[in-house]
Motif scaffolding. Structure first.
Motif, mmCIF file in Angstrom:
data_model
loop_
_atom_site.group_PDB
_atom_site.id
_atom_site.type_symbol
_atom_site.label_atom_id
_atom_site.label_comp_id
_atom_site.label_asym_id
_atom_site.label_seq_id
_atom_site.Cartn_x
_atom_site.Cartn_y
_atom_site.Cartn_z
ATOM 1 N N ASN A 1 0.820 -1.213 0.000
ATOM 2 C CA ASN A 1 0.000 0.000 0.000
ATOM 3 C C ASN A 1 0.850 1.258 0.000
ATOM 4 O OD1 ASN A 1 -2.893 -0.321 -0.145
ATOM 5 N ND2 ASN A 1 -2.779 -1.473 1.773
ATOM 6 N N HIS A 2 1.893 1.269 0.791
ATOM 7 C CA HIS A 2 2.755 2.452 0.851
ATOM 8 C C HIS A 2 3.586 2.607 -0.408
ATOM 9 C CE1 HIS A 2 6.615 4.482 1.705
ATOM 10 N NE2 HIS A 2 5.833 5.338 2.327
ATOM 11 N N ASP A 3 4.347 1.582 -0.759
ATOM 12 C CA ASP A 3 5.299 1.717 -1.851
ATOM 13 C C ASP A 3 4.609 1.937 -3.193
ATOM 14 O OD1 ASP A 3 6.875 0.991 0.303
ATOM 15 O OD2 ASP A 3 8.195 -0.283 -0.875
ATOM 16 N N THR B 1 18.154 10.293 -5.202
ATOM 17 C CA THR B 1 17.538 10.684 -3.943
ATOM 18 C C THR B 1 18.546 11.478 -3.122
ATOM 19 O OG1 THR B 1 16.539 9.862 -1.876
ATOM 20 C CG2 THR B 1 18.243 8.500 -2.863
ATOM 21 N N SER B 2 18.039 12.242 -2.172
ATOM 22 C CA SER B 2 18.925 12.949 -1.248
ATOM 23 C C SER B 2 19.281 12.098 -0.035
ATOM 24 C CB SER B 2 18.250 14.246 -0.770
ATOM 25 O OG SER B 2 17.067 13.947 -0.035
ATOM 26 N N LEU B 3 18.611 10.949 0.133
ATOM 27 C CA LEU B 3 18.703 10.171 1.373
ATOM 28 C C LEU B 3 19.807 9.122 1.312
ATOM 29 C CD1 LEU B 3 17.385 9.741 4.146
ATOM 30 C CD2 LEU B 3 15.858 8.091 3.052
ATOM 31 N N LEU B 4 20.764 9.241 2.184
ATOM 32 C CA LEU B 4 21.924 8.358 2.153
ATOM 33 C C LEU B 4 21.584 6.919 2.537
ATOM 34 C CD1 LEU B 4 24.589 10.783 3.625
ATOM 35 C CD2 LEU B 4 24.406 9.975 1.263
ATOM 36 N N ALA B 5 20.583 6.722 3.379
ATOM 37 C CA ALA B 5 20.204 5.353 3.740
ATOM 38 C C ALA B 5 19.715 4.586 2.517
ATOM 39 C CB ALA B 5 19.129 5.369 4.821
ATOM 40 N N ALA B 6 19.071 5.270 1.584
ATOM 41 C CA ALA B 6 18.616 4.610 0.360
ATOM 42 C C ALA B 6 19.795 4.230 -0.520
ATOM 43 C CB ALA B 6 17.658 5.528 -0.401
ATOM 44 N N VAL C 1 12.996 5.853 3.426
ATOM 45 C CA VAL C 1 13.865 4.951 2.665
ATOM 46 C C VAL C 1 13.032 4.186 1.638
ATOM 47 C CG1 VAL C 1 15.610 3.144 2.818
ATOM 48 C CG2 VAL C 1 15.304 4.730 4.728
ATOM 49 N N ALA C 2 11.889 3.694 2.073
ATOM 50 C CA ALA C 2 11.004 2.968 1.155
ATOM 51 C C ALA C 2 10.502 3.880 0.047
ATOM 52 C CB ALA C 2 9.826 2.377 1.924
ATOM 53 N N MET D 1 13.492 14.153 -2.713
ATOM 54 C CA MET D 1 14.031 14.930 -1.593
ATOM 55 C C MET D 1 13.044 15.001 -0.433
ATOM 56 S SD MET D 1 15.690 18.153 -3.689
ATOM 57 C CE MET D 1 17.101 17.918 -4.788
ATOM 58 N N GLY D 2 12.331 13.904 -0.167
ATOM 59 C CA GLY D 2 11.234 13.990 0.786
ATOM 60 C C GLY D 2 11.465 13.408 2.161
ATOM 61 N N ALA D 3 12.695 13.029 2.494
ATOM 62 C CA ALA D 3 12.935 12.327 3.760
ATOM 63 C C ALA D 3 12.454 13.102 4.976
ATOM 64 C CB ALA D 3 14.418 11.997 3.898
#
Length: 428
Positions: free
Chosen positions: A128-130, A177-182, A163-164, A152-154
């Motif tokens: 549902n989320h992804d 993405t801007s998110l390093l965990a991804a 991350v998802a 850029m939505g983290a």
């Protein structure tokens, strides 16, 4: 991997306890994950989260910590059964990145009732989320065309949802993405330079730009709307030279400002400097900027909230179960506005001779008729408890582009409308 077993609603376990006691827990059962409709006004959806769901199935184990948490929730025989839980059934479904329509059987799980029912909540949570994020992202990348979209939505969502979301956006065509965990978990390219606070830290804008260029090189992206945009562009080119990589505009009338900045950059000789815009963009804003000299879009809030539709509305329903004679019996829910269609499903995309999608064909109990031009949609995901459907993220990304390209031109329209192709049921 951390156990996913407690990402489960309590009623899965109370049903399990009652079924174990009644002797029905081990009946062979078929569950189906699907959506009755698309979010209002949407013309198609995008399947995402398949890889994460397969990881979750593998990690669905009731370890000592999980079993301890169930003290007082279920009885001791049920806890003993859960201690040995391993999903040993089969699953088929739409591959990640695929387009879906109402009633598309996105995942079919076949196992004992006990094994399959426990997966309901975690599978729905992921899908549902992804899929909501990927569906919004697909609309954005479709109208952006060749211009890259950057996630850029983290900071606008839960840290794990971020991350998802970055992963789902990448599946649907976002380039970074801007998110390093991804980046760490999924290998998604990352981007980022500076925020307004970096400019405000320095005594002058020129000092801030000089520090950034000295550290990151002339190819960096300078944020130019902290004070006066025209002056910032002038100073930026003066500091970095005409080889300045890009400027970012984060406020104001983005279309008008992009034209003004493009003219100024060209007059200064920085004809190769790109213009990136941010500031609460959605697919409609991106479409409105199609004629502006914009080279890329940074998207945050609207992406990670599904651009108005933060969930896909999927459900997970029992559609068949073993009868007294050992054969599968179709079952279905008949509640008003929440009906389901019984029977094991098959799916194919009906294509015309040119490869253009005409219908989503859902076979009930048997595959729908394939006239030779059509494309089968279900792929094996889990076989005898072993994951067989895992694939590189790039494969899902490529699949999405080709699947979206099959749709009629109306799929690209941003106005609200009906599903771009009908869902047709075949069989009993």
């Amino acid at each position: 991997m951390t156990s996913t077993a407690l990402l489960t609603d309590q009623y899965e376990l109370t049903m399990l306890q009652a079924a174990l006691a009644s002797g029905t827990a081990h009946r062979r059962s078929v569950f189906e994950l699907f959506g009755r409709r698309l979010p209002e006004g949407r013309r198609y959806g995008v399947v995402a989260g398949v890889g994460r769901a397969l990881d979750a199935i593998e990690a669905f184990r009731f370890d000592d910590e999980a079993l301890a948490a169930l003290e007082g929730v279920v009885d001791e025989p049920t806890r003993e059964w859960l201690a040995g839980y391993r999903f040993s059934g089969d699953a088929w479904g739409y591959a990640e990145g695929e387009v879906y329509l109402p009633h598309s059987p996105l995942m079919i799980v076949e196992a004992s009732f006990a094994e399959a029912v426990l997966l309901e909540t975690v599978l729905l949570s992921i899908y549902n989320h992804d899929s909501a994020i990927a569906s919004a992202a697909s609309r954005m990348t479709a109208v952006a065309g060749d211009r890259p979209c950057l996630e850029m939505g983290a900071r606008r969502t839960h840290e794990e949802a971020a991350v998802a979301a970055a992963r789902a956006a990448y599946v649907a065509g976002f380039s970074a993405t801007s998110l390093l965990a991804a980046r760490q978990r999924y290998g998604i390219p990352t981007v980022g330079t500076s925020a307004h606070s970096f400019t405000l830290l320095h005594d002058t804008e020129a000092q801030a730009f000089r520090a950034q260029v000295d550290s990151l090189g002339a190819g960096t992206t300078l944020l130019v709307d902290t004070y006066d945009i025209a002056e910032a562009v002038r100073v930026g080119v003066e500091v970095a030279g005409t080889g300045l990589g890009a400027v970012r505009i984060d406020s104001g009338d983005l279309g008008e400002l992009a034209h003004e900045v493009r003219a100024q950059l060209d007059s200064l000789g920085a004809t190769g400097t790109r213009i990136v815009v941010t500031s609460d963009l959605d697919e409609y804003a991106i479409a409105a900027l199609a004629s502006a000299p914009v080279d890329g879009y940074g998207v945050g809030t609207q992406l990670v909230t599904g651009s108005g539709h933060p969930t896909s509305g999927f459900v997970y329903k029992l559609v068949a179960r073993e009868g007294d004679d050992g054969e599968l019996v179709s079952v279905a829910k008949r509640s008003v506005d929440k009906t389901s269609i019984g029977g094991r499903k098959y799916a194919l995309r009906r294509l015309d001779p040119r490869g253009r999608a005409e219908a989503e064909v859902v076979g009930i109990g048997a595959p729908g008729h394939n006239d030779g031009d059509d494309r089968e949609l279900l792929v094996p995901l889990v076989r005898d408890g072993e994951v067989v459907g895992r694939e590189p993220l790039e494969a899902a990304r490529e699949r999405h582009l080709s699947s979206r390209a099959e749709l009629p031109p109306a799929a690209q329209q941003m106005s609200k409308g009906e599903p771009v192709i009908p869902t047709v049921f075949e069989g009993h």
